[in-house]
Design a protein around this motif. Structure first.
Motif, short mmCIF file in Angstrom:
data_model
loop_
_atom_site.label_atom_id
_atom_site.label_comp_id
_atom_site.label_asym_id
_atom_site.label_seq_id
_atom_site.Cartn_x
_atom_site.Cartn_y
_atom_site.Cartn_z
N GLU A 1 -5.01 6.52 11.99
CA GLU A 1 -6.32 5.93 11.71
C GLU A 1 -7.08 5.80 13.02
N PRO A 2 -8.06 6.68 13.29
CA PRO A 2 -8.77 6.61 14.58
C PRO A 2 -9.58 5.33 14.75
N LYS A 3 -10.07 4.76 13.63
CA LYS A 3 -10.85 3.53 13.75
C LYS A 3 -10.02 2.40 14.33
N GLY A 4 -8.89 2.17 13.72
CA GLY A 4 -8.03 1.09 14.19
C GLY A 4 -7.07 1.52 15.28
N ARG A 5 -7.09 2.83 15.62
CA ARG A 5 -6.18 3.39 16.62
C ARG A 5 -4.74 2.98 16.32
N GLN A 6 -4.30 3.28 15.10
CA GLN A 6 -2.95 2.92 14.67
C GLN A 6 -2.50 3.87 13.56
N TRP A 7 -1.18 3.89 13.35
CA TRP A 7 -0.62 4.64 12.24
C TRP A 7 -0.65 3.77 10.99
N SER A 8 -0.92 4.41 9.88
CA SER A 8 -0.83 3.72 8.59
C SER A 8 0.05 4.55 7.65
N VAL A 9 0.69 3.87 6.70
CA VAL A 9 1.61 4.58 5.81
C VAL A 9 1.56 3.94 4.42
N ARG A 10 1.62 4.78 3.40
CA ARG A 10 1.65 4.30 2.02
C ARG A 10 2.58 5.19 1.21
N VAL A 11 3.18 4.64 0.16
CA VAL A 11 4.11 5.43 -0.65
C VAL A 11 3.34 6.54 -1.37
N THR A 12 4.01 7.66 -1.57
CA THR A 12 3.36 8.79 -2.24
C THR A 12 3.33 8.61 -3.75
N ASP A 13 4.23 7.77 -4.26
CA ASP A 13 4.36 7.59 -5.70
C ASP A 13 4.93 6.20 -5.95
N GLN A 14 4.36 5.47 -6.88
CA GLN A 14 4.88 4.14 -7.19
C GLN A 14 6.25 4.20 -7.85
N HIS A 15 6.57 5.38 -8.42
CA HIS A 15 7.88 5.56 -9.06
C HIS A 15 8.79 6.28 -8.07
N GLN A 16 9.72 5.54 -7.49
CA GLN A 16 10.54 6.06 -6.39
C GLN A 16 11.98 6.34 -6.81
N GLN A 17 12.19 6.63 -8.10
CA GLN A 17 13.55 6.92 -8.55
C GLN A 17 14.08 8.17 -7.85
N SER A 18 15.40 8.18 -7.61
CA SER A 18 16.01 9.28 -6.86
C SER A 18 15.98 10.60 -7.62
N SER A 19 15.75 10.55 -8.94
CA SER A 19 15.67 11.78 -9.73
C SER A 19 14.26 12.37 -9.75
N ARG A 20 13.28 11.59 -9.31
CA ARG A 20 11.88 11.99 -9.45
C ARG A 20 11.43 12.78 -8.22
N VAL A 21 11.57 14.08 -8.27
CA VAL A 21 11.24 14.91 -7.13
C VAL A 21 9.75 14.84 -6.80
N ALA A 22 8.92 14.46 -7.76
CA ALA A 22 7.48 14.34 -7.51
C ALA A 22 7.17 13.29 -6.45
N SER A 23 8.10 12.35 -6.22
CA SER A 23 7.84 11.34 -5.20
C SER A 23 7.92 11.93 -3.79
N MET A 24 8.48 13.16 -3.67
CA MET A 24 8.51 13.84 -2.37
C MET A 24 7.26 14.67 -2.14
N LEU A 25 6.44 14.82 -3.20
CA LEU A 25 5.23 15.63 -3.08
C LEU A 25 4.28 14.98 -2.08
N HIS A 26 3.80 15.73 -1.11
CA HIS A 26 2.87 15.28 -0.05
C HIS A 26 3.51 14.27 0.90
N ALA A 27 4.81 14.06 0.82
CA ALA A 27 5.46 13.11 1.73
C ALA A 27 5.65 13.75 3.10
#
Length: 662
Positions: A603-629
């Protein structure tokens, strides 16, 4: 059998990844080299922050008696948090747990250390018994921790034996009162995986895995493999792999991700001649603006008729192209934009005017010999990584060398296991009931390719011990290691571990890791020095384990650590940053640390790293949670004081792909 030991490092900085734990490994080395390596075996090690409750809970977990096998650890060494600052809470955390205090043992540590340094007087060392476990607390520095433990190392075996002597200690002493040496190893209770065969003869399977020859009703009901901390698992992995030998390769065979093994020295100057920087006219700077005769042209790779016998004269110019040699006698270049054509003959320029804007000084718009690269200088330093940017390859190309010394990349074989798994890299029809498509193998092959790693695709191996053993054995003849998915948990057809131990004579270094997901992650080594990463079958679990353990191992094999030391090591093998968490509050798991798939951005404004989960459903079987990670959020175990992570709080983000820049 060696006595099981736990080493607990207490450090805020080490737990956050801001410093490297050196005391824990030093204590491990001291214990494991004592008595020829037969007396002690470190079975658990963990780094925790200066958190009183977390320290106490970890100690309680390691000391808790089970119904069959006693405590996990018979000796626990706690290093750190024993000073006199307000944040030092180790002694306050463990002393209330003591069922017996051992003040003389603590005094022995201090007295011995005081002979070495007066600073030992500022340490709150402690010693005591919790249930049947000896617990000692030593200073946090590498030097202080080792010195303190050395003072009592000779009496610790007898202390451990005494702590578990429910029927008294007379049998532990000779008639003179001197402790009897423990000449017979004390057996640890077995997990129940050794079972009678059908012929009623006793058979003990190698290692801890289920006996391949036993029926399903004789399998273990609980995993026999201790669940070790993440940092301990990575330490074990890295201790069993070493960089591959350097090899000499031509430029065409060098790939992204490889590491230069020796400085590359320039064999020649670049450029090897004075070269024009612009398209225009080579001139004698002192002539200034005016009308000039065009005496030929020179382009890159083609010289002019100007020679040593007939250098450029005043009143003459030579037309030059960018990169072309400067003719003898000329000492500057005027850009073509600062000239005007006055006469031409048969398609060739004959007379031009240099405008006032074309006034130049000697050396203008000319690259001198060796301007870009001097003969004998270092073109690319040892330890440099070849990147996809192209800069390193370009620099190697102009060095004049034809071959380069680089660390070899490991060749890794990849396979999926399971009767139900359908190969997605081949044409397939509609799924039958109970079948699943294989996403693990394609995903891992892609992840390995991103590291520049050559691979061997072994396809899908059915749930058959013979097929599994044959496939792995053949692959290890040409590959440095194998990554498999599936077959490592508690299922009746999970054959990987017993096949490694009983058919391939391999050694399982660990079979479970205290993490969520990826708990069944297994790492094994062969007598040849080659290795197997047996990852869980759930797709997210497989990818998380790959990035947490396999990727750092591959980087070390490829030479990424050779020219790095100390705290730089982890930033190279498994880089991470501290980022501000964004999104809904997350409830922390009370049992295992968790690794959430996430998107990391600067984040150039705050000059810091920010992070958010890619998917609210983080089950280990849900490969979609790795999408864009591109990162894994590393979350600690929850406590009463810290049950959640809230938006805006700092978290550790482990980088698994290029971050975003907003």
């Amino acid at each position: 059998m060696a006595t099981p030991v736990g080493i607990l490092t207490v450090s805020d900085k080490c737990s956050r990844g801001q410093a490297l734990d050196t005391s824990g490994p030093a204590l491990r080395q001291l214990l494991e080299t004592a008595s020829g390596g037969q007396q002690w075996a470190v079975v658990s090690s963990l780094v925790v922050p200066d958190d009183r409750e977390l320290i106490s809970q970890t100690i309680r977990d390691w000391c808790t008696l089970s119904a069959t096998s006693g405590p996990l650890c018979r000796l626990i060494v706690v290093t750190g948090g024993t000073g006199i600052s307000p944040s030092d809470v180790t002694v306050e955390a463990i002393e209330p747990l003591f069922t017996k205090k051992l003040p003389s043992l603590a005094t022995a540590m201090v007295v011995g250390s005081l002979k070495i340094t007066p600073m030992a007087a500022l340490s709150q060392v402690a010693a005591g018994v919790i249930s049947e476990t000896i617990v000692v607390a030593v200073p946090g520095s590498k030097k202080g921790s080792v010195e303190n433990l050395q003072q009592i190392l000779s009496v610790l075996p007898h202390a451990v034996d005494t702590a578990r002597a429910h029927l008294g200690t007379r049998h532990l002493h000779s008639s003179s009162g001197v402790p009897i040496a423990n000449t017979e190893a004390q057996p640890l209770a077995m997990c129940g995986c050794s079972r009678p065969d059908d012929d009623a003869t006793t058979h003990v399977a190698e290692g801890l895995s289920n006996d391949l020859d036993a029926s399903v009703d004789r399998r273990a009901r609980k995993s026999p493999y201790p669940m070790i901390p993440v940092d301990e698992a990575l330490r074990l992995v890295l201790s069993h792999v070493a960089e591959l030998p350097a090899v000499e390769l031509p430029l065409c065979d060098i790939r992204e991700g490889q590491i230069i093994a020796a400085d590359v020295i320039a064999l020649e100057d670049v450029p090897g001649y004075p070269a024009a920087v612009m398209d225009g006219y080579a001139v004698i700077a002192a002539d200034g603006p005016g009308t000039f005769t065009v005496r030929g042209a020179t382009t890159a790779g083609r010289a002019t008729m100007v020679s040593e016998d007939k250098p450029l004269q005043s009143g003459e110019v030579v037309r030059v192209a960018t990169g072309a040699p400067i003719p003898l006698g000329a000492n500057a270049v005027v850009m073509v934009e600062d000239t005007q054509l006055l006469e031409s003959h048969e398609g060739e320029e004959s007379v031009v005017r240099i405008l006032e804007s074309g006034r130049v000084v000697p050396g203008q718009h000319i690259r001198a010999v060796g301007h870009d690269l001097r003969k004998g200088s270092v073109v690319v330093s040892a330890g440099s990584a070849i990147t996809a940017v192209g800069g390193e390859v370009g620099a190697l190309a102009v060095s004049g060398q034809s071959k380069f010394l680089v660390y070899a990349m490991p060749r890794i074989a990849v396979l999926s296991t399971g009767d139900e798994v359908i190969d997605t890299l081949k044409p397939s029809s509609a799924l039958e009931y109970g079948a699943i498509r294989d996403c693990n193998r394609p995903a891992l092959l892609a992840a390995l390719a991103s590291l520049g790693c050559p691979t061997l695709d072994l396809g899908i191996v059915k749930d058959d011990p013979d097929s599994l053993a044959t496939t792995i054995s053949q692959a290890l003849t040409t590959c440095q290691g194998i990554i498999s998915t599936g077959g490592v948990s508690m299922g009746e057809r999970d054959w990987l571990k017993p096949v490694v131990e009983q058919r391939l004579n391999g050694k399982i270094i660990f079979g479970r890791v205290a993490m969520k997901p990826s708990k069944p992650t297994t790492f094994a080594t062969m007598s040849t020095g080659k290795f197997i990463f047996a990852l869980p079958g759930n797709p997210v679990s497989a990818l998380v384990a790959f990035h947490m353990f396999a990727a750092p191992a591959i980087r070390k094999l490829a030479g990424h650590l050779v020219h790095r030391v100390g705290e730089m090591a982890m930033s190279v093998l498994r880089p991470s940053v501290v980022a501000v968490f964004e999104g809904q509050d997350i409830h922390l798991d009370r049992v295992r640390p968790e690794y959430l798939r996430a998107a990391l951005a600067w984040e150039p404004k705050g000059r810091q790293w920010s992070v958010r989960v890619t998917d609210q459903h983080q089950q280990s079987s849900r490969v979609a949670s790795m999408l864009h990670a591109n990162a894994l959020i590393s979350l600690p175990r929850g406590t009463n004081e810290k049950p959640t992570v809230r938006s805006g709080e700092p978290v550790t983000a482990i980088i698994i792909a290029s971050p975003h820049f907003r």
